[in-house]
Design a protein around this motif. Structure first.
Motif, PDB file in Angstrom:
ATOM      1  N   ARG A 160      68.518  11.146 -12.691  1.00 54.35           N
ATOM      2  CA  ARG A 160      68.967  11.158 -13.952  1.00 54.35           C
ATOM      3  C   ARG A 160      68.627   9.719 -14.708  1.00 54.35           C
ATOM      4  O   ARG A 160      68.534   8.876 -13.940  1.00 54.35           O
ATOM      5  N   SER A 161      68.181   9.805 -15.987  1.00 57.97           N
ATOM      6  CA  SER A 161      67.986   8.454 -16.660  1.00 57.97           C
ATOM      7  C   SER A 161      69.371   7.655 -16.456  1.00 57.97           C
ATOM      8  O   SER A 161      70.158   7.903 -16.598  1.00 57.97           O
ATOM      9  N   LEU A 162      68.877   6.228 -16.131  1.00 60.91           N
ATOM     10  CA  LEU A 162      69.771   5.146 -16.083  1.00 60.91           C
ATOM     11  C   LEU A 162      70.462   5.217 -17.240  1.00 60.91           C
ATOM     12  O   LEU A 162      69.925   4.911 -18.415  1.00 60.91           O
ATOM     13  N   GLN A 163      72.013   4.906 -17.273  1.00 59.95           N
ATOM     14  CA  GLN A 163      72.611   4.652 -18.532  1.00 59.95           C
ATOM     15  C   GLN A 163      72.576   3.293 -18.842  1.00 59.95           C
ATOM     16  O   GLN A 163      72.274   2.964 -20.055  1.00 59.95           O
ATOM     17  N   VAL A 164      72.382   2.326 -17.834  1.00 63.40           N
ATOM     18  CA  VAL A 164      72.135   0.993 -18.238  1.00 63.40           C
ATOM     19  C   VAL A 164      70.733   0.729 -18.581  1.00 63.40           C
ATOM     20  O   VAL A 164      70.056   0.978 -17.498  1.00 63.40           O
ATOM     21  N   THR A 165      70.327   0.150 -19.448  1.00 62.52           N
ATOM     22  CA  THR A 165      68.776   0.359 -19.868  1.00 62.52           C
ATOM     23  C   THR A 165      68.378  -1.146 -19.865  1.00 62.52           C
ATOM     24  O   THR A 165      67.240  -1.444 -19.625  1.00 62.52           O
ATOM     25  N   GLN A 166      69.281  -2.273 -19.874  1.00 60.56           N
ATOM     26  CA  GLN A 166      68.690  -3.603 -20.143  1.00 60.56           C
ATOM     27  C   GLN A 166      69.868  -4.516 -19.292  1.00 60.56           C
ATOM     28  O   GLN A 166      70.847  -4.145 -19.494  1.00 60.56           O
ATOM     29  N   LEU A 167      69.031  -5.323 -18.471  1.00 55.50           N
ATOM     30  CA  LEU A 167      70.002  -6.304 -17.559  1.00 55.50           C
ATOM     31  C   LEU A 167      69.787  -7.671 -18.150  1.00 55.50           C
ATOM     32  O   LEU A 167      68.434  -8.032 -18.084  1.00 55.50           O
ATOM     33  N   ALA A 168      70.692  -8.354 -18.261  1.00 60.09           N
ATOM     34  CA  ALA A 168      70.660  -9.811 -18.531  1.00 60.09           C
ATOM     35  C   ALA A 168      70.353 -10.667 -17.366  1.00 60.09           C
ATOM     36  O   ALA A 168      71.225 -11.385 -17.181  1.00 60.09           O
ATOM     37  N   ILE A 169      69.419 -10.534 -16.854  1.00 66.56           N
ATOM     38  CA  ILE A 169      69.099 -11.120 -15.635  1.00 66.56           C
ATOM     39  C   ILE A 169      69.497 -12.644 -15.613  1.00 66.56           C
ATOM     40  O   ILE A 169      69.938 -13.472 -14.953  1.00 66.56           O
ATOM     41  N   ALA A 170      68.994 -13.358 -16.511  1.00 66.18           N
ATOM     42  CA  ALA A 170      69.094 -14.895 -16.891  1.00 66.18           C
ATOM     43  C   ALA A 170      70.573 -15.229 -17.200  1.00 66.18           C
ATOM     44  O   ALA A 170      70.980 -16.455 -16.618  1.00 66.18           O
ATOM     45  N   ASP A 171      71.099 -14.564 -17.876  1.00 62.91           N
ATOM     46  CA  ASP A 171      72.621 -14.809 -18.017  1.00 62.91           C
ATOM     47  C   ASP A 171      73.380 -14.788 -16.691  1.00 62.91           C
ATOM     48  O   ASP A 171      74.235 -15.357 -16.444  1.00 62.91           O
ATOM     49  N   GLN A 172      73.262 -13.530 -15.764  1.00 65.28           N
ATOM     50  CA  GLN A 172      73.573 -13.354 -14.509  1.00 65.28           C
ATOM     51  C   GLN A 172      73.616 -14.427 -13.549  1.00 65.28           C
ATOM     52  O   GLN A 172      74.274 -14.886 -12.575  1.00 65.28           O
ATOM     53  N   VAL A 199      65.786  -7.766 -18.639  1.00 72.02           N
ATOM     54  CA  VAL A 199      64.891  -6.766 -17.902  1.00 72.02           C
ATOM     55  C   VAL A 199      65.256  -5.247 -18.446  1.00 72.02           C
ATOM     56  O   VAL A 199      66.274  -5.018 -18.455  1.00 72.02           O
ATOM     57  N   ASP A 200      64.155  -4.592 -18.932  1.00 72.61           N
ATOM     58  CA  ASP A 200      64.147  -3.358 -19.493  1.00 72.61           C
ATOM     59  C   ASP A 200      64.113  -2.277 -18.674  1.00 72.61           C
ATOM     60  O   ASP A 200      62.889  -2.281 -17.938  1.00 72.61           O
ATOM     61  N   LEU A 201      65.033  -1.654 -18.371  1.00 69.04           N
ATOM     62  CA  LEU A 201      64.879  -0.182 -17.360  1.00 69.04           C
ATOM     63  C   LEU A 201      64.760   0.931 -17.903  1.00 69.04           C
ATOM     64  O   LEU A 201      64.657   1.985 -17.344  1.00 69.04           O
ATOM     65  N   ARG A 202      64.394   1.037 -19.297  1.00 73.09           N
ATOM     66  CA  ARG A 202      64.368   2.240 -20.125  1.00 73.09           C
ATOM     67  C   ARG A 202      63.515   3.362 -19.198  1.00 73.09           C
ATOM     68  O   ARG A 202      62.524   2.678 -19.059  1.00 73.09           O
ATOM     69  N   GLY A 203      63.611   4.380 -19.202  1.00 77.43           N
ATOM     70  CA  GLY A 203      62.767   5.334 -18.524  1.00 77.43           C
ATOM     71  C   GLY A 203      62.861   5.413 -17.295  1.00 77.43           C
ATOM     72  O   GLY A 203      62.516   6.449 -16.362  1.00 77.43           O
ATOM     73  N   GLN A 204      63.602   4.576 -16.391  1.00 70.06           N
ATOM     74  CA  GLN A 204      63.923   4.675 -15.127  1.00 70.06           C
ATOM     75  C   GLN A 204      64.957   5.716 -14.561  1.00 70.06           C
ATOM     76  O   GLN A 204      65.737   5.759 -15.501  1.00 70.06           O
ATOM     77  N   LEU A 205      64.796   6.205 -13.621  1.00 67.69           N
ATOM     78  CA  LEU A 205      65.712   7.177 -13.204  1.00 67.69           C
ATOM     79  C   LEU A 205      66.568   6.514 -11.945  1.00 67.69           C
ATOM     80  O   LEU A 205      66.322   5.642 -11.185  1.00 67.69           O
ATOM     81  N   ASP A 206      67.997   7.193 -11.944  1.00 67.96           N
ATOM     82  CA  ASP A 206      68.707   6.829 -10.768  1.00 67.96           C
ATOM     83  C   ASP A 206      68.285   7.800  -9.562  1.00 67.96           C
ATOM     84  O   ASP A 206      67.355   8.625  -9.486  1.00 67.96           O
ATOM     85  N   ARG A 207      69.049   7.646  -8.444  1.00 63.77           N
ATOM     86  CA  ARG A 207      68.859   8.117  -7.154  1.00 63.77           C
ATOM     87  C   ARG A 207      69.005   9.803  -7.395  1.00 63.77           C
ATOM     88  O   ARG A 207      68.303  10.615  -6.405  1.00 63.77           O
ATOM     89  N   GLN A 208      69.789  10.060  -8.362  1.00 61.91           N
ATOM     90  CA  GLN A 208      69.789  11.733  -8.546  1.00 61.91           C
ATOM     91  C   GLN A 208      68.972  12.261  -9.778  1.00 61.91           C
ATOM     92  O   GLN A 208      68.646  13.181 -10.093  1.00 61.91           O
TER      93      GLN A 208
END
Lengths: 260, 260
Positions: free
Chosen positions: A200-212, A189-198
């Motif tokens: 700021r751009s999220l540092q973590v931009t891709q989540l290995a959902i299937a591996d998790q 899952v690609d989160l690039r461009g999403q912001l955190d609650r403050q």
């Protein structure tokens, strides 16, 4: 069973027989899930995690070591790692690159892109005590998609299917479940461009959902994997099911591998 | 909620306030778990997975970048990776080894042994919009043990506590939850000497149980991690709770890293 919000449940699907070459996995799953003792019928949004082994078996990915003639390179590698030259020959056939050779260690990049010991060739839990080994499915993403389609045809529900194996990792001891085949779920899952609650751009931009998911599912699949080769996951957020991406997108190519 | 046999459930613990420096995490957890809306009281065998961030915050591991004076090596590294020289200085202070430098990439071996981008220093979700960053807990295994002990003192139940972070991986894209602190659970389970169902030695000899649990827990913790910073896991087999081993045993030393 009711599942609270923000909860994930990993539940063994009992009642599968020993899977043999040529078996119709979708039909076996249907039987197991139709039993009166089954916890609940399949529903839209369910994710089934299958042990790689039963998929490989159903696709008859067995190879008898007796039939394998090691080339010179296999003999040389086998001498360095102390493994059966016929197994090493199969590792060469299955791989695009040998990553590491040491006594009792042979790590290869499988032609599917996965970097794994012995090109993920499985020597355990093969029945009959013969000298057969088990290769990965030819195209695990396609195997997963076929099961998604078969379940849809049979039950009318839209599920996701993950195929799990257990790989060792650089820098960390122990094996961990990983996804080698995925259909119906966004493996990465690609989160690039999403912001955190403050904001700021999220540092973590891709989540290995299937591996998790495969990591935790591996605990329910169990070490021996055969008694309980299928796990049903419930509670996976809908947003991960809307834009399916296959497991092959999890592969980091050598060129972009910033960790090596 | 009843949990079937062979099932694992990951459930968010709601109701935690924003964690601040000096907060007593065990007390906050107690309050959250004592609420009438809480799904069920803590029980023996429950595993709580905490986001690293709330543990670091409670231990006041904030550093204001304003207070950081980069050494020459930090300035040089910062020029190569394009990162803030003050952040790079902190990475150097937190690490034993710089593993990789490239534009926008700085991978280090943290002094705790973990190989991770930016020595796991967290720049996101720090409140107030200031230029503070958040370091890992000084000793996450000890942080976990303290919570196990505090929960036992307060509730009289024997739980396990895992502290989860999300790391990138060599050879695979996307981050995956991993365990950086563990108490009350066998982080790494050694199966050497055990046999498979056909009586052969198991090929897979060590299981990264704590990482497998943190991987799936990360999905419930959520990407932003702060709204739901604690996950309760139920159904972890009793055999993994009998011989606790800390998360530090998951670290593969450089010398024994067969993958590099």
């Amino acid at each position: 069973m009711s599942v609270p919000s923000h909860a994930l449940t990993f539940e063994a699907v009992d009642g599968l027989p020993e899977v043999r070459a040529g078996d119709d996995l979708a039909a076996l799953l249907a039987e197991a899930l139709d039993r009166p003792a089954a916890p609940a019928p399949l529903a839209d949004g369910d994710v089934l995690v299958l042990a790689q082994k039963i998929v490989s078996k159903s696709e008859n990915r067995f190879v008898s070591l007796d039939t394998v003639e090691p080339r010179a390179e296999a003999l040389s590698l086998a001498a360095r790692c102390g493994k059966d030259p016929r197994l090493v020959e199969l590792v060469l056939r299955e791989s695009s690159e040998i990553v590491r050779v040491a006594p009792n260690v042979l790590i290869a990049r499988h032609r599917l892109g996965f970097v794994v010991a012995n090109a993920a060739i499985d020597q355990s839990n093969v029945p009959d005590g013969d000298e057969r080994v088990l290769l990965l499915p030819v195209d695990p993403d396609l195997s997963a998609q076929r099961l998604v389609d078969a379940v849809h045809a049979r039950f009318g529900v839209k599920i996701a299917v993950l195929i799990a194996d257990s790989f060792g990792r650089p820098w960390r001891l122990g094996v961990c479940g990983v996804c080698i085949g995925c259909a119906g779920l966004e493996a990465l899952v690609d989160l690039r461009g999403q912001l955190d609650r403050q904001g700021r751009s999220l540092q973590v931009t891709q989540l290995a959902i299937a591996d998790q998911l495969c990591a935790a599912a591996s605990m329910v699949l169990g070490e021996a994997a055969e008694g309980r080769p299928v796990v049903r996951v419930r509670g996976v957020p809908q947003r991960y099911l809307q834009n399916p991406r296959a497991a092959r997108v999890l592969v980091r190519s050598s060129a972009e591998d910033l960790f090596r």
